[in-house]
Scaffold this motif. Structure first.
Motif, PDB file in Angstrom:
ATOM      1  N   LYS A   2       1.900 -15.980  10.114  1.00  0.00           N
ATOM      2  CA  LYS A   2       1.540 -14.611  10.494  1.00  0.00           C
ATOM      3  C   LYS A   2       0.623 -14.017   9.426  1.00  0.00           C
ATOM      4  O   LYS A   2       0.933 -14.073   8.241  1.00  0.00           O
ATOM      5  CB  LYS A   2       2.800 -13.733  10.615  1.00  0.00           C
ATOM      6  CG  LYS A   2       3.796 -14.180  11.666  1.00  0.00           C
ATOM      7  CD  LYS A   2       3.311 -13.957  13.078  1.00  0.00           C
ATOM      8  CE  LYS A   2       3.393 -12.480  13.503  1.00  0.00           C
ATOM      9  NZ  LYS A   2       2.821 -12.279  14.848  1.00  0.00           N
ATOM     10  N   MET A   3      -0.467 -13.426   9.884  1.00  0.00           N
ATOM     11  CA  MET A   3      -1.366 -12.739   8.949  1.00  0.00           C
ATOM     12  C   MET A   3      -0.682 -11.474   8.441  1.00  0.00           C
ATOM     13  O   MET A   3       0.084 -10.851   9.175  1.00  0.00           O
ATOM     14  CB  MET A   3      -2.655 -12.336   9.666  1.00  0.00           C
ATOM     15  CG  MET A   3      -3.555 -13.493  10.026  1.00  0.00           C
ATOM     16  SD  MET A   3      -5.075 -12.909  10.806  1.00  0.00           S
ATOM     17  CE  MET A   3      -4.516 -12.578  12.477  1.00  0.00           C
ATOM     18  N   LYS A   4      -0.986 -11.109   7.200  1.00  0.00           N
ATOM     19  CA  LYS A   4      -0.386  -9.891   6.666  1.00  0.00           C
ATOM     20  C   LYS A   4      -1.358  -9.186   5.729  1.00  0.00           C
ATOM     21  O   LYS A   4      -1.858  -9.801   4.781  1.00  0.00           O
ATOM     22  CB  LYS A   4       0.905 -10.256   5.913  1.00  0.00           C
ATOM     23  CG  LYS A   4       1.640  -9.063   5.372  1.00  0.00           C
ATOM     24  CD  LYS A   4       3.143  -9.159   5.668  1.00  0.00           C
ATOM     25  CE  LYS A   4       3.825  -7.802   5.578  1.00  0.00           C
ATOM     26  NZ  LYS A   4       3.691  -7.173   4.273  1.00  0.00           N
ATOM     27  N   ILE A   5      -1.605  -7.900   5.979  1.00  0.00           N
ATOM     28  CA  ILE A   5      -2.462  -7.125   5.076  1.00  0.00           C
ATOM     29  C   ILE A   5      -1.669  -6.820   3.810  1.00  0.00           C
ATOM     30  O   ILE A   5      -0.571  -6.279   3.877  1.00  0.00           O
ATOM     31  CB  ILE A   5      -2.936  -5.805   5.718  1.00  0.00           C
ATOM     32  CG1 ILE A   5      -3.824  -6.096   6.938  1.00  0.00           C
ATOM     33  CG2 ILE A   5      -3.708  -4.943   4.711  1.00  0.00           C
ATOM     34  CD1 ILE A   5      -4.332  -4.872   7.658  1.00  0.00           C
ATOM     35  N   VAL A   6      -2.227  -7.180   2.649  1.00  0.00           N
ATOM     36  CA  VAL A   6      -1.493  -6.942   1.405  1.00  0.00           C
ATOM     37  C   VAL A   6      -2.232  -5.984   0.469  1.00  0.00           C
ATOM     38  O   VAL A   6      -1.679  -5.553  -0.543  1.00  0.00           O
ATOM     39  CB  VAL A   6      -1.183  -8.257   0.651  1.00  0.00           C
ATOM     40  CG1 VAL A   6      -0.193  -9.095   1.445  1.00  0.00           C
ATOM     41  CG2 VAL A   6      -2.443  -9.052   0.367  1.00  0.00           C
ATOM     42  N   GLN A   7      -3.470  -5.665   0.771  1.00  0.00           N
ATOM     43  CA  GLN A   7      -4.201  -4.727  -0.088  1.00  0.00           C
ATOM     44  C   GLN A   7      -5.303  -4.070   0.725  1.00  0.00           C
ATOM     45  O   GLN A   7      -5.877  -4.696   1.618  1.00  0.00           O
ATOM     46  CB  GLN A   7      -4.804  -5.469  -1.305  1.00  0.00           C
ATOM     47  CG  GLN A   7      -5.573  -4.618  -2.288  1.00  0.00           C
ATOM     48  CD  GLN A   7      -4.699  -3.627  -3.048  1.00  0.00           C
ATOM     49  OE1 GLN A   7      -4.077  -2.748  -2.462  1.00  0.00           O
ATOM     50  NE2 GLN A   7      -4.666  -3.770  -4.360  1.00  0.00           N
ATOM     51  N   SER A   8      -5.586  -2.810   0.402  1.00  0.00           N
ATOM     52  CA  SER A   8      -6.621  -2.072   1.106  1.00  0.00           C
ATOM     53  C   SER A   8      -7.391  -1.269   0.072  1.00  0.00           C
ATOM     54  O   SER A   8      -6.798  -0.499  -0.672  1.00  0.00           O
ATOM     55  CB  SER A   8      -5.953  -1.146   2.129  1.00  0.00           C
ATOM     56  OG  SER A   8      -6.926  -0.417   2.835  1.00  0.00           O
ATOM     57  N   VAL A   9      -8.695  -1.495  -0.035  1.00  0.00           N
ATOM     58  CA  VAL A   9      -9.469  -0.764  -1.050  1.00  0.00           C
ATOM     59  C   VAL A   9     -10.710  -0.134  -0.436  1.00  0.00           C
ATOM     60  O   VAL A   9     -11.321  -0.697   0.468  1.00  0.00           O
ATOM     61  CB  VAL A   9      -9.911  -1.693  -2.215  1.00  0.00           C
ATOM     62  CG1 VAL A   9      -8.727  -2.205  -2.994  1.00  0.00           C
ATOM     63  CG2 VAL A   9     -10.771  -2.840  -1.734  1.00  0.00           C
ATOM     64  N   PRO A  10     -11.069   1.060  -0.940  1.00  0.00           N
ATOM     65  CA  PRO A  10     -12.324   1.646  -0.473  1.00  0.00           C
ATOM     66  C   PRO A  10     -13.500   0.823  -0.991  1.00  0.00           C
ATOM     67  O   PRO A  10     -13.412   0.215  -2.061  1.00  0.00           O
ATOM     68  CB  PRO A  10     -12.316   3.038  -1.098  1.00  0.00           C
ATOM     69  CG  PRO A  10     -11.329   2.992  -2.197  1.00  0.00           C
ATOM     70  CD  PRO A  10     -10.385   1.867  -1.934  1.00  0.00           C
ATOM     71  N   ALA A  11     -14.574   0.758  -0.227  1.00  0.00           N
ATOM     72  CA  ALA A  11     -15.732  -0.041  -0.624  1.00  0.00           C
ATOM     73  C   ALA A  11     -16.993   0.794  -0.524  1.00  0.00           C
ATOM     74  O   ALA A  11     -17.120   1.654   0.336  1.00  0.00           O
ATOM     75  CB  ALA A  11     -15.852  -1.272   0.267  1.00  0.00           C
TER      76      ALA A  11
END
Ligand SMILES: [Cu+2]
Length: 623
Positions: free
Chosen positions: A466-475
């Motif tokens: 299962k894919m899992k989002i582990v980090q989210s950063v502004p770009a």
């Protein structure tokens, strides 16, 4: 593409936001799969002090004209590499070398970065990029992370769907987004179909002299060319690119360029094009060797594809190319082997503009249509050959098997992903591990900074089923595309070595001097902690005095051969600033047209006495 945003994407993104809680993304990883790690999401992206990231992420800076370097998995931004736009932080576009490279332009629109390859794997040596805004191509040296050459691409307006290199960096192909007349001369739009062309350039890189060159161009029909990819292994002599506006509309594109049910993928054999050039089967157009496909046989074919496709991606084994529908909610898997057979057996369905059109059924392997997935754009791959396609409208990444078409998993992203990039994802041997969604919209994801928000990048863990989002950063704008390379492949230098052949370099304080040749003044100076020396024999060695109207060259060498001790050189009120990295020599050239007293100083913090690193630039007024 952005035209959809207020309608479909806005609504769907809103829907996704309403139904997905952010708490879902910060909870510990599930451990129900054998391969799943026990680490929490935070641990997966945490790189302890003293350790470094596993991957470099080289990300497009879009209309900032720059490239951004991030570390993965931490997603920390490490560096901005100025390429097509001025950058006062590094003096790029101010010093002589970079000013010349920029060719008189001040900005660029950097789209798809491409790492150099050896045998189909990233070799960590060079990075190529193109400029849609002012039609240029550039190469960045990954020993110094600096731009080394930029060329203007004639007969082309916006090489959007570049750059993708062939297996051994023999070529990168630069097809155009906007058709223009050859030479970009004035021509009425009434004559669009007869006089306009969608020129593709075959660019080579001379590694020894660090120079980009245009080997030849191809005068393709006046269509828009969107994305491209080079073949691999059994398809290594071939390349593919998507087209839209094969309707040849000249206005209100939004409506008129999407009328026909089918557009095309251009499938071409660059070895055959190379042979045509060797045999003189081209015309000279403004100094370029131009192949006109309608006057030649072979080398270029069209494959019908669902209307207005966007991305086209070659699988790591080189057997298939996958086109994404954009307007049709489907990915189409095409087989290179089938295409080669169809070409051999002349299974053509007529021609367009003199180019044979292959029968769709002869080349198509399967159509893949994940339930309710909308707006497929780009596909990346993992180490098991599985495909990951971004869905712009339904704001998600869909994992699927190109060999069966079966959907395996899906993960919502925030929001509207354009490209995605997986670890070593464009090579013959992707790593799996990570994929990053490069999202066009952040909306409610970060602290508000007013009506406009940053773009966003979301790191997705591929270590379990299962894919899992582990980090989210502004770009920073705009992550059109990126490539992710293993960190140990990059061999960056610590200081610039001494260059005995550089006539502008001065490595000792005693050799510093100010030389006059009529109205030309050449300063051979050094920067070191914590002073400038322009003329060691002078009463005030850190002062430059010239006459109003003199043409001034300041050649400055940083003699601190010590990692990270970079100096800057700015002249107050002269609108000038440049950087000299450890061991580097840089030149600033300008006319001293303003008389007066102007302090000069080091702009890059370098030592405890950095604040004392200054002098004067005195300009005696004309009598
Ligand atoms: Cu300094």
């Amino acid at each position: 593409m952005k035209k959809w945003v207020p309608l479909a994407s806005g609504l769907l993104a809103g829907f996704v936001a309403a139904t997905i809680s952010f708490a879902d993304f910060s909870s510990p990883a599930k451990t129900d799969s054998a391969s799943a790690s026990n680490k929490t999401d935070a641990e997966k992206v945490y790189v302890p002090l003293g350790q470094k990231d596993d991957y470099y992420l080289m990300s497009s800076g879009g209309h900032s004209g720059q490239l951004f370097v991030y570390g993965v998995p931490s997603m920390r931004k490490i560096r901005t590499i100025p390429v097509f736009s001025q950058d006062s932080a590094t003096g790029y576009g101010f010093d002589e070398h970079s000013k010349k490279l920029m060719g008189g332009y001040t900005w660029g629109d950097l789209h798809h970065p491409a790492l150099s390859e050896t045998n189909g794997d990233y070799d960590g040596k060079w990075l190529f990029a193109t400029d849609v805004g002012n039609s240029r191509a550039a190469v960045v040296d990954l020993k110094t992370f600096t731009t080394k050459d930029i060329i203007k691409v004639p007969n082309t307006a916006g090489p959007h769907c570049a750059a993708f290199v062939t297996e051994n960096t023999e070529y990168m192909f630069l097809p155009t987004r906007f058709a223009v007349p050859l030479g970009q001369k004035y021509e009425s739009l009434d004559n669009y179909s007869q006089k306009y062309r969608g020129v593709m350039s075959a660019v080579t890189f001379d590694e020894k002299n660090v120079k980009l060159n245009i080997a030849y161009q191809v005068a393709l029909p006046p269509w828009s060319y969107d994305l491209s990819d080079a073949g691999k292994k059994s398809s290594k002599d071939w390349a593919v690119m998507t087209t839209y506006n094969t309707e040849e509309a000249t206005t209100t594109m939004e409506v008129k360029a999407s009328q026909a049910d089918r557009d095309y993928i251009v499938l071409f054999n660059w070895k055959e094009l190379e042979k045509m050039v060797k045999e003189g089967k081209y015309e000279n157009v403004g100094g370029q060797k131009m192949i006109f496909p309608e006057k030649q046989t072979g080398g270029i074919y069209l494959v019908p594809v669902a209307k207005s496709p966007h991305g086209v991606d070659v699988t790591p084994d080189g057997k298939y190319f996958i086109a994404s529908g954009k307007l049709a909610p489907a990915m189409t898997v095409f087989s290179f082997e089938k295409a080669f057979k169809a070409i051999e057996n002349k299974e053509f369905a007529g021609n367009r503009n003199g180019i044979p059109v292959l029968k769709y059924e002869s080349v198509m392997e399967r159509e893949v249509n994940p339930e309710n997935a909308l707006g497929p754009l780009h596909t990346q791959f993992d180490d098991k050959g599985m495909a990951y396609t971004t869905m712009f409208i339904s704001s998600e990444i869909v994992k699927w098997d190109p060999k069966t078409g079966k959907t395996l998993d899906r993960v919502p992203v925030q929001y509207s992903p354009g490209h995605a990039v997986s670890a070593e994802g464009d090579t013959v041997s992707p790593d799996g591990k990570w994929i990053i969604a490069l999202n066009k919209l952040a909306k409610d994801t970060y602290l508000s900074v007013g009506p406009s928000h940053p773009e966003s990048m979301q790191l997705i863990d591929l270590s379990s089923e299962k894919m899992k989002i582990v980090q989210s950063v502004p770009a920073d704008p705009e992550p059109h595309y990126a490539q992710m390379i293993k960190a140990d492949k990059i061999k960056a230098i610590e200081v610039y070595p001494k260059d005995k052949n550089n006539k502008d370099a001065t490595y000792s304080q005693n050799d510093t001097k100010i030389v006059r040749k009529g109205k030309e003044v050449h300063v051979y100076g050094i920067a070191m902690r914590s002073r400038f020396v322009f003329d060691a024999k002078s009463k005030r060695p850190d002062v430059i005095e010239v006459n109003q109207g003199d043409h001034v060259f300041i050649h400055l060498t940083n003699i601190d051969f010590d990692e990270d001790i970079t100096h800057g050189f700015a002249i107050n009120d002269y609108d000038l600033n440049m950087e000299v990295q450890p061991g580097q020599t840089n030149t600033m050239e300008f006319t001293a047209d303003k008389a007066g007293t102007f302090p000069l100083y080091c702009t890059n913090f370098c030592s405890a006495l950095h604040q004392e690193m200054n002098g004067y630039f005195l300009v005696k007024p004309k009598k």
